[in-house]
Design a protein around this motif. Structure first.
Motif, mmCIF file in Angstrom:
data_model
loop_
_atom_site.group_PDB
_atom_site.id
_atom_site.type_symbol
_atom_site.label_atom_id
_atom_site.label_comp_id
_atom_site.label_asym_id
_atom_site.label_seq_id
_atom_site.Cartn_x
_atom_site.Cartn_y
_atom_site.Cartn_z
ATOM 1 N N SER A 31 0.817 -1.214 0.000
ATOM 2 C CA SER A 31 0.000 0.000 0.000
ATOM 3 C C SER A 31 0.850 1.263 0.000
ATOM 4 O O SER A 31 0.461 2.287 -0.575
ATOM 5 C CB SER A 31 -0.929 0.005 1.216
ATOM 6 O OG SER A 31 -0.201 0.036 2.422
ATOM 7 N N HIS A 32 2.031 1.238 0.631
ATOM 8 C CA HIS A 32 2.883 2.419 0.676
ATOM 9 C C HIS A 32 3.460 2.715 -0.707
ATOM 10 O O HIS A 32 3.479 3.867 -1.157
ATOM 11 C CB HIS A 32 4.007 2.216 1.689
ATOM 12 C CG HIS A 32 3.513 1.883 3.060
ATOM 13 N ND1 HIS A 32 2.820 2.784 3.832
ATOM 14 C CD2 HIS A 32 3.590 0.741 3.780
ATOM 15 C CE1 HIS A 32 2.505 2.207 4.987
ATOM 16 N NE2 HIS A 32 2.952 0.973 4.974
ATOM 17 N N ILE A 33 3.920 1.676 -1.390
ATOM 18 C CA ILE A 33 4.421 1.866 -2.751
ATOM 19 C C ILE A 33 3.287 2.289 -3.670
ATOM 20 O O ILE A 33 3.461 3.155 -4.538
ATOM 21 C CB ILE A 33 5.098 0.573 -3.253
ATOM 22 C CG1 ILE A 33 6.373 0.302 -2.446
ATOM 23 C CG2 ILE A 33 5.442 0.687 -4.742
ATOM 24 C CD1 ILE A 33 7.059 -1.006 -2.794
ATOM 25 N N ALA A 34 2.097 1.705 -3.459
ATOM 26 C CA ALA A 34 0.942 2.086 -4.281
ATOM 27 C C ALA A 34 0.611 3.563 -4.112
ATOM 28 O O ALA A 34 0.314 4.263 -5.093
ATOM 29 C CB ALA A 34 -0.264 1.231 -3.918
ATOM 30 N N ALA A 35 0.669 4.063 -2.875
ATOM 31 C CA ALA A 35 0.362 5.474 -2.644
ATOM 32 C C ALA A 35 1.388 6.374 -3.329
ATOM 33 O O ALA A 35 1.037 7.391 -3.937
ATOM 34 C CB ALA A 35 0.324 5.759 -1.143
ATOM 35 N N HIS A 36 2.666 6.017 -3.246
ATOM 36 C CA HIS A 36 3.702 6.842 -3.873
ATOM 37 C C HIS A 36 3.680 6.714 -5.400
ATOM 38 O O HIS A 36 3.907 7.709 -6.105
ATOM 39 C CB HIS A 36 5.075 6.455 -3.323
ATOM 40 C CG HIS A 36 5.339 7.015 -1.959
ATOM 41 N ND1 HIS A 36 5.931 8.237 -1.760
ATOM 42 C CD2 HIS A 36 5.070 6.527 -0.721
ATOM 43 C CE1 HIS A 36 6.027 8.482 -0.465
ATOM 44 N NE2 HIS A 36 5.524 7.455 0.195
ATOM 45 N N LEU A 37 3.426 5.511 -5.921
ATOM 46 C CA LEU A 37 3.301 5.360 -7.368
ATOM 47 C C LEU A 37 2.085 6.122 -7.870
ATOM 48 O O LEU A 37 2.118 6.743 -8.940
ATOM 49 C CB LEU A 37 3.187 3.877 -7.751
ATOM 50 C CG LEU A 37 3.034 3.583 -9.246
ATOM 51 C CD1 LEU A 37 4.189 4.170 -10.050
ATOM 52 C CD2 LEU A 37 2.921 2.075 -9.485
ATOM 53 N N SER A 38 1.006 6.105 -7.083
ATOM 54 C CA SER A 38 -0.171 6.887 -7.426
ATOM 55 C C SER A 38 0.162 8.375 -7.465
ATOM 56 O O SER A 38 -0.257 9.103 -8.373
ATOM 57 C CB SER A 38 -1.287 6.621 -6.412
ATOM 58 O OG SER A 38 -2.440 7.384 -6.707
ATOM 59 N N GLY A 39 0.954 8.834 -6.478
ATOM 60 C CA GLY A 39 1.358 10.230 -6.473
ATOM 61 C C GLY A 39 2.203 10.589 -7.675
ATOM 62 O O GLY A 39 2.034 11.646 -8.287
ATOM 63 N N MET A 40 3.113 9.701 -8.039
ATOM 64 C CA MET A 40 3.962 9.946 -9.199
ATOM 65 C C MET A 40 3.146 9.905 -10.495
ATOM 66 O O MET A 40 3.226 10.812 -11.340
ATOM 67 C CB MET A 40 5.072 8.900 -9.256
ATOM 68 C CG MET A 40 5.979 9.008 -10.461
ATOM 69 S SD MET A 40 7.242 7.706 -10.444
ATOM 70 C CE MET A 40 8.053 8.012 -12.014
ATOM 71 N N ALA A 41 2.340 8.841 -10.650
ATOM 72 C CA ALA A 41 1.581 8.658 -11.890
ATOM 73 C C ALA A 41 0.565 9.768 -12.094
ATOM 74 O O ALA A 41 0.403 10.284 -13.211
ATOM 75 C CB ALA A 41 0.887 7.294 -11.879
ATOM 76 N N GLN A 42 -0.124 10.147 -11.013
ATOM 77 C CA GLN A 42 -1.143 11.168 -11.159
ATOM 78 C C GLN A 42 -0.556 12.570 -11.067
ATOM 79 O O GLN A 42 -1.084 13.509 -11.673
ATOM 80 C CB GLN A 42 -2.232 10.956 -10.116
ATOM 81 C CG GLN A 42 -2.901 9.587 -10.275
ATOM 82 C CD GLN A 42 -4.168 9.453 -9.465
ATOM 83 O OE1 GLN A 42 -5.100 10.233 -9.629
ATOM 84 N NE2 GLN A 42 -4.217 8.464 -8.586
ATOM 85 N N GLY A 43 0.551 12.716 -10.328
ATOM 86 C CA GLY A 43 1.181 14.021 -10.251
ATOM 87 C C GLY A 43 1.836 14.409 -11.560
ATOM 88 O O GLY A 43 1.448 15.375 -12.215
ATOM 89 N N VAL A 44 2.829 13.635 -11.974
ATOM 90 C CA VAL A 44 3.503 13.916 -13.241
ATOM 91 C C VAL A 44 2.535 13.709 -14.409
ATOM 92 O O VAL A 44 2.493 14.503 -15.353
ATOM 93 C CB VAL A 44 4.742 13.012 -13.404
ATOM 94 C CG1 VAL A 44 5.402 13.240 -14.764
ATOM 95 C CG2 VAL A 44 5.739 13.275 -12.285
#
Length: 403
Positions: free
Chosen positions: A330-343
């Motif tokens: 879940s922690h990697i998912a949250a950060h990947l979500s931040g990267m994917a949706q942010g960038v």
């Protein structure tokens, strides 16, 4: 305690709250396009200025998204979602003022709030429904599409009922936001769910990972086409001779058609050996639907609008599923979500902006069709890489538990 299934007891209540939150992540965006002509006339905006209005919230989604996991470590994921819902409600209400400043500020701040919640929800699903995260992704995506569809179809009739007041019609969408606040508050403020235990641990190595960048670019390119549809499909259809009400209804029906594919695609994608076939089908379907809406005879446009909706619902669901499927916890998912949706959203914001600029310079929608095809081709290339069965090469800092 982590719910074992989303379909009983407290887990069902939490699932319902997640659905109500997700319903509010698109109306602030999809409600503008159907009344964009009235906004331009009422405020004296040029096509270029209108393109910034459709671009600004998407850009803000991208700028604030990567910050969300960091803030979640301080205040907790669930409390941050609650705070952002309050900010979203205030931003929507602000758009009820009949001034360009209020409209642009409300649109930008609303984009910031939506960006944060967008990023955090996939991690919530991975955390609270570890055995059902993919299925819940489908439910969440369906709710997001449903909210977008209702707003796209109902904003013009609302404006007509409000004596042609487009600002009041935009501000009306504060009502479902307030309902979501009431539904989410008990989960955000109860015990450890609202505190730091609900935060997101640091992750290292993500931004150097090739898979993470492929997921990010696919999210960005397919989202760019989605926000072009939200912001510009109704004006395109109106310029083709379709009435304001019918154009808004056509966009609404197209988005409604996203619901079934948004619901079933994550489960199908999760069971498949990899997701490359899903990428190919969704991007080809999106291209066919868009070209049909822009170029086909008016008598055939309804059919192409349906094709567009089915394809884009599956495309968005595939993008969200890739975040979950390519993450180890879940922690990697949250950060990947931040990267994917942010960038991704920062990149995707260029799509709606270019639509307005190209149309203003050429006075035609033909070159815009070429832009759509180019964006779709980039989505296909990135998606073929992201669709391979691999996980991102990132780890939780301090070797924290992935449970």
């Amino acid at each position: 305690m982590t719910p074992s299934s989303p379909w009983h007891g407290r887990s069902l209540l939490l699932a319902g709250a997640i659905v109500l939150v997700a319903l509010n992540l698109r109306p602030a965006l999809s409600s503008v396009g159907p009344v964009l002509n009235e906004i331009m006339a009422g405020l004296g905006l040029s096509a270029a200025q209108a393109s910034w209005l459709t671009t600004l919230p998407v850009l803000c989604l991208g700028l604030f998204g990567p910050l969300a996991p960091r803030l979640a470590r301080i205040v907790g994921t669930d409390r941050l979602i609650l705070a952002m819902l309050v900010v979203l409600a205030a931003a929507i209400a602000l758009r009820g003022a009949h001034t360009p400043l209020a409209l642009f500020i409300g649109t930008a701040v609303g984009g910031l709030a939506i960006g944060a919640v967008n990023v955090l929800l996939p991690g919530v699903l991975k955390r609270d429904y570890p055995g059902h995260a993919v299925a819940m992704t489908g439910v969440m995506t369906m709710a997001m599409c449903g909210g977008a569809a209702v707003a796209a179809g109902a904003t013009v009739p609302l404006m007509n009922r409000l004596d042609g007041d487009w600002a009041a019609a935009l501000a009306w969408w504060v009502v479902p936001a307030l309902i979501a606040i009431v539904a989410w508050a008990p989960f955000a403020l109860r015990g450890k769910r609202g505190g730091k235990a609900g935060g997101v641990l640091p992750v290292v190595g993500l931004w150097r990972d090739k898979v993470a960048w492929q997921v990010t670019l696919f999210m960005g390119m397919q989202s760019s086409l989605a926000y072009c549809v939200f912001g510009w499909l109704a004006p395109i259809l109106r310029d083709r001779g379709i009435s304001a009400v019918e154009a808004g209804l056509m966009v609404s029906v197209s988005v409604l058609c996203q619901l079934p594919t948004a619901l079933v695609t994550p489960s199908l994608a999760g069971r498949a050996r990899d997701q490359r076939l899903a990428v190919v089908l969704t991007q080809c379907g999106t291209a066919i639907g868009l070209m049909g809406c822009m170029l086909a005879p008016l008598s055939l446009i309804w059919g192409f609008a349906v094709i567009l909706g089915l394809a884009q619902g599956a495309s968005f669901a595939t993008a969200l599923s890739l975040i979950v499927l390519r993450s180890g916890d879940s922690h990697i998912a949250a950060h990947l979500s931040g990267m994917a949706q942010g960038v991704g959203y920062s990149v995707s914001a260029m799509g709606p902006l270019l639509v307005g600029l190209i149309h203003q310079q050429t006075g035609s929608w033909g070159p815009v069709a070429g832009l759509f095809l180019a964006i779709g081709a980039l989505a296909l290339i990135a998606g073929l890489g992201a669709g391979r069965r691999r996980t991102v090469g990132a780890r939780v800092e301090g070797h924290a538990s992935a449970a």
